[in-house]
Design a protein around this motif. Structure first.
Motif, PDB file in Angstrom:
ATOM      1  N   THR A   1      37.563  52.697  51.741  1.00 23.32           N
ATOM      2  CA  THR A   1      38.437  51.955  52.364  1.00 23.32           C
ATOM      3  C   THR A   1      38.085  50.448  52.381  1.00 23.32           C
ATOM      4  OG1 THR A   1      38.252  52.491  54.169  1.00 23.32           O
ATOM      5  CG2 THR A   1      39.941  53.568  52.921  1.00 23.32           C
ATOM      6  N   LYS A   2      36.652  50.641  52.309  1.00 21.04           N
ATOM      7  CA  LYS A   2      35.819  49.554  52.362  1.00 21.04           C
ATOM      8  C   LYS A   2      35.970  48.017  51.308  1.00 21.04           C
ATOM      9  CE  LYS A   2      33.669  50.105  57.393  1.00 21.04           C
ATOM     10  NZ  LYS A   2      32.515  50.346  57.443  1.00 21.04           N
ATOM     11  N   THR A   3      35.259  49.174  50.566  1.00 17.21           N
ATOM     12  CA  THR A   3      34.849  48.621  48.632  1.00 17.21           C
ATOM     13  C   THR A   3      36.685  48.470  48.058  1.00 17.21           C
ATOM     14  OG1 THR A   3      33.738  50.511  48.038  1.00 17.21           O
ATOM     15  CG2 THR A   3      32.618  49.320  49.180  1.00 17.21           C
ATOM     16  N   ARG A   4      37.258  49.725  48.811  1.00 22.94           N
ATOM     17  CA  ARG A   4      38.062  49.873  47.659  1.00 22.94           C
ATOM     18  C   ARG A   4      38.389  50.385  46.447  1.00 22.94           C
ATOM     19  NH1 ARG A   4      41.518  44.123  47.000  1.00 22.94           N
ATOM     20  NH2 ARG A   4      42.293  45.319  46.157  1.00 22.94           N
ATOM     21  N   GLU A   5      37.006  51.421  45.712  1.00 26.82           N
ATOM     22  CA  GLU A   5      36.375  51.938  45.378  1.00 26.82           C
ATOM     23  C   GLU A   5      36.644  53.100  45.881  1.00 26.82           C
ATOM     24  OE1 GLU A   5      32.448  52.099  42.518  1.00 26.82           O
ATOM     25  OE2 GLU A   5      32.255  51.195  44.728  1.00 26.82           O
ATOM     26  N   ALA A   6      37.177  54.287  43.841  1.00 31.85           N
ATOM     27  CA  ALA A   6      37.656  55.301  44.382  1.00 31.85           C
ATOM     28  C   ALA A   6      37.257  55.975  43.026  1.00 31.85           C
ATOM     29  CB  ALA A   6      39.083  55.294  44.117  1.00 31.85           C
ATOM     30  N   SER A   7      37.365  57.301  42.339  1.00 22.61           N
ATOM     31  CA  SER A   7      36.678  58.075  41.779  1.00 22.61           C
ATOM     32  C   SER A   7      37.157  59.521  41.810  1.00 22.61           C
ATOM     33  CB  SER A   7      35.241  58.058  41.252  1.00 22.61           C
ATOM     34  OG  SER A   7      34.933  58.807  40.787  1.00 22.61           O
ATOM     35  N   LEU A   8      37.838  60.075  40.639  1.00 25.01           N
ATOM     36  CA  LEU A   8      38.364  61.572  41.203  1.00 25.01           C
ATOM     37  C   LEU A   8      38.673  61.882  39.436  1.00 25.01           C
ATOM     38  CD1 LEU A   8      40.681  60.011  42.392  1.00 25.01           C
ATOM     39  CD2 LEU A   8      41.708  61.874  42.416  1.00 25.01           C
ATOM     40  N   ASP A   9      37.732  63.338  39.570  1.00 21.92           N
ATOM     41  CA  ASP A   9      37.780  64.181  38.368  1.00 21.92           C
ATOM     42  C   ASP A   9      38.648  66.007  38.539  1.00 21.92           C
ATOM     43  OD1 ASP A   9      36.106  66.483  39.750  1.00 21.92           O
ATOM     44  OD2 ASP A   9      34.876  64.465  39.083  1.00 21.92           O
TER      45      ASP A   9
ATOM     46  N   SER B   1      38.197  53.738  39.168  1.00 16.74           N
ATOM     47  CA  SER B   1      38.778  52.645  39.762  1.00 16.74           C
ATOM     48  C   SER B   1      37.711  51.610  40.921  1.00 16.74           C
ATOM     49  CB  SER B   1      40.086  52.691  40.404  1.00 16.74           C
ATOM     50  OG  SER B   1      40.411  53.221  41.387  1.00 16.74           O
ATOM     51  N   ILE B   2      38.041  50.140  40.935  1.00 20.77           N
ATOM     52  CA  ILE B   2      37.199  49.789  41.664  1.00 20.77           C
ATOM     53  C   ILE B   2      38.757  48.124  41.676  1.00 20.77           C
ATOM     54  CG2 ILE B   2      35.878  47.773  41.535  1.00 20.77           C
ATOM     55  CD1 ILE B   2      33.794  48.446  39.556  1.00 20.77           C
ATOM     56  N   ASN B   3      38.891  48.067  43.569  1.00 20.25           N
ATOM     57  CA  ASN B   3      39.601  46.845  43.966  1.00 20.25           C
ATOM     58  C   ASN B   3      41.739  47.475  42.961  1.00 20.25           C
ATOM     59  OD1 ASN B   3      37.871  45.278  44.606  1.00 20.25           O
ATOM     60  ND2 ASN B   3      37.941  43.883  42.514  1.00 20.25           N
ATOM     61  N   ASP B   4      41.431  48.693  42.657  1.00 21.97           N
ATOM     62  CA  ASP B   4      43.079  49.353  43.097  1.00 21.97           C
ATOM     63  C   ASP B   4      43.084  48.434  41.658  1.00 21.97           C
ATOM     64  OD1 ASP B   4      42.529  50.488  45.480  1.00 21.97           O
ATOM     65  OD2 ASP B   4      43.071  48.799  46.279  1.00 21.97           O
ATOM     66  N   ASN B   5      43.137  47.784  40.666  1.00 24.22           N
ATOM     67  CA  ASN B   5      43.528  47.374  39.013  1.00 24.22           C
ATOM     68  C   ASN B   5      42.068  47.400  38.072  1.00 24.22           C
ATOM     69  OD1 ASN B   5      41.332  45.770  40.116  1.00 24.22           O
ATOM     70  ND2 ASN B   5      42.546  43.703  39.987  1.00 24.22           N
ATOM     71  N   GLN B   6      40.899  47.863  38.375  1.00 23.43           N
ATOM     72  CA  GLN B   6      40.840  48.021  37.026  1.00 23.43           C
ATOM     73  C   GLN B   6      39.515  48.891  37.003  1.00 23.43           C
ATOM     74  OE1 GLN B   6      37.324  44.941  37.040  1.00 23.43           O
ATOM     75  NE2 GLN B   6      38.095  44.669  38.819  1.00 23.43           N
ATOM     76  N   PHE B   7      40.374  50.071  36.034  1.00 21.88           N
ATOM     77  CA  PHE B   7      40.398  51.811  35.311  1.00 21.88           C
ATOM     78  C   PHE B   7      39.266  51.558  34.888  1.00 21.88           C
ATOM     79  CE2 PHE B   7      44.561  50.621  37.506  1.00 21.88           C
ATOM     80  CZ  PHE B   7      44.415  51.656  38.626  1.00 21.88           C
ATOM     81  N   SER B   8      37.840  52.676  34.907  1.00 22.76           N
ATOM     82  CA  SER B   8      37.150  53.714  33.961  1.00 22.76           C
ATOM     83  C   SER B   8      37.104  54.601  33.674  1.00 22.76           C
ATOM     84  CB  SER B   8      35.926  53.563  34.296  1.00 22.76           C
ATOM     85  OG  SER B   8      35.478  51.736  34.284  1.00 22.76           O
TER      86      SER B   8
END
Length: 239
Positions: free
Chosen positions: A70-78, A97-104
């Motif tokens: 929640t602090k860096t706004r970074e997520a990873s799911l599989d 994802s980074i910043n809720d708008n960049q997705f790999s």
């Protein structure tokens, strides 16, 4: 469960609620749910497993396992990841994802924005700029044209794409197809002004006629073609 354990869980839950609410004050409400969920209030990282659902503003992402900070706004799911937004959707085996708008995304990736789609082994996508880069078995579909290659870069908002490596393109409505080392495709959304530039061993078949050249420029609006870059060959099919 003893009283001490219960109080510990209550403190964790309260810390998570406070962190999410503070972060959401500027970015909109955030919800994380899963079968099993833990949270570190110091780092802002939530670990989740089993039917994970993360919702923030207009985007909902689901998967089998993952984490969100929640602090860096970074997520990873599989694990069968699905991402749905107001005008886009994505499915893949894993998404970071980074910043809720960049997705790999990796693994059988399928991204759709309105009626424009990209497929590939891995995709980098920015939902603000609507720029995507596809690697491995790359394919873009837009306005009736399909473009494939080892790599495809696409700007979905303006319909512009660059494909490289074993490139093919096909537009059944215009009865035209082709191949090259590299291709650039541009078109105004909802306009009949598509142009395909084929570079390097360019080959096109249009209404049964075959055209080979170092470089070809194909105009989809009137089925015309222009050869560039050197000696060319036209084979006209009899009617």
């Amino acid at each position: 469960m003893n009283k001490k354990q219960y109080m510990g869980l209550a403190v964790i839950s309260a810390m998570m609620l406070l962190s999410v609410t503070a972060w959401a004050a500027n970015e909109g409400p955030l919800t994380i749910s899963a079968d099993t969920l833990s949270y570190d209030g110091n780092t802002g990282r939530a670990e989740a497993s089993g039917n994970v659902v993360i919702t923030q503003q207009d985007k909902t992402i689901t998967g089998a396992n993952g984490w969100y900070n929640t602090k860096t706004r970074e997520a990873s799911l599989d694990g069968g990841v699905s991402l749905i937004g107001s005008n886009m959707a994505m499915s893949a085996q894993s998404v970071h994802s980074i910043n809720d708008n960049q997705f790999s995304a990796t693994g059988d990736v399928h991204l759709q924005r309105d009626d424009r789609q990209i497929f590939g082994d891995s995709v980098e996508y920015n939902s603000d700029t609507e720029y995507g880069k596809v690697l491995g078995n790359a394919r873009l579909i837009a306005e009736g044209t399909t473009l494939t290659g080892n790599q495809v870069e696409g700007w979905l908002k303006e319909i512009r794409a660059v494909a490289q490596g074993d490139v093919t393109f096909n537009n059944p409505d215009r009865n035209v197809s082709g191949s090259a080392d590299r291709a650039t495709y541009t078109q105004t959304p909802n306009q009949n002004d598509g142009v395909v530039l084929l570079t390097g061993s360019a080959h096109a078949v249009q209404n049964g006629n075959v055209l080979n050249a170092p470089e070809l420029k194909l105009y989809l609006n009137d089925n015309s073609a222009e050869t560039l870059g050197g000696r060319s060959t036209l084979v006209i099919s009899p009617n």
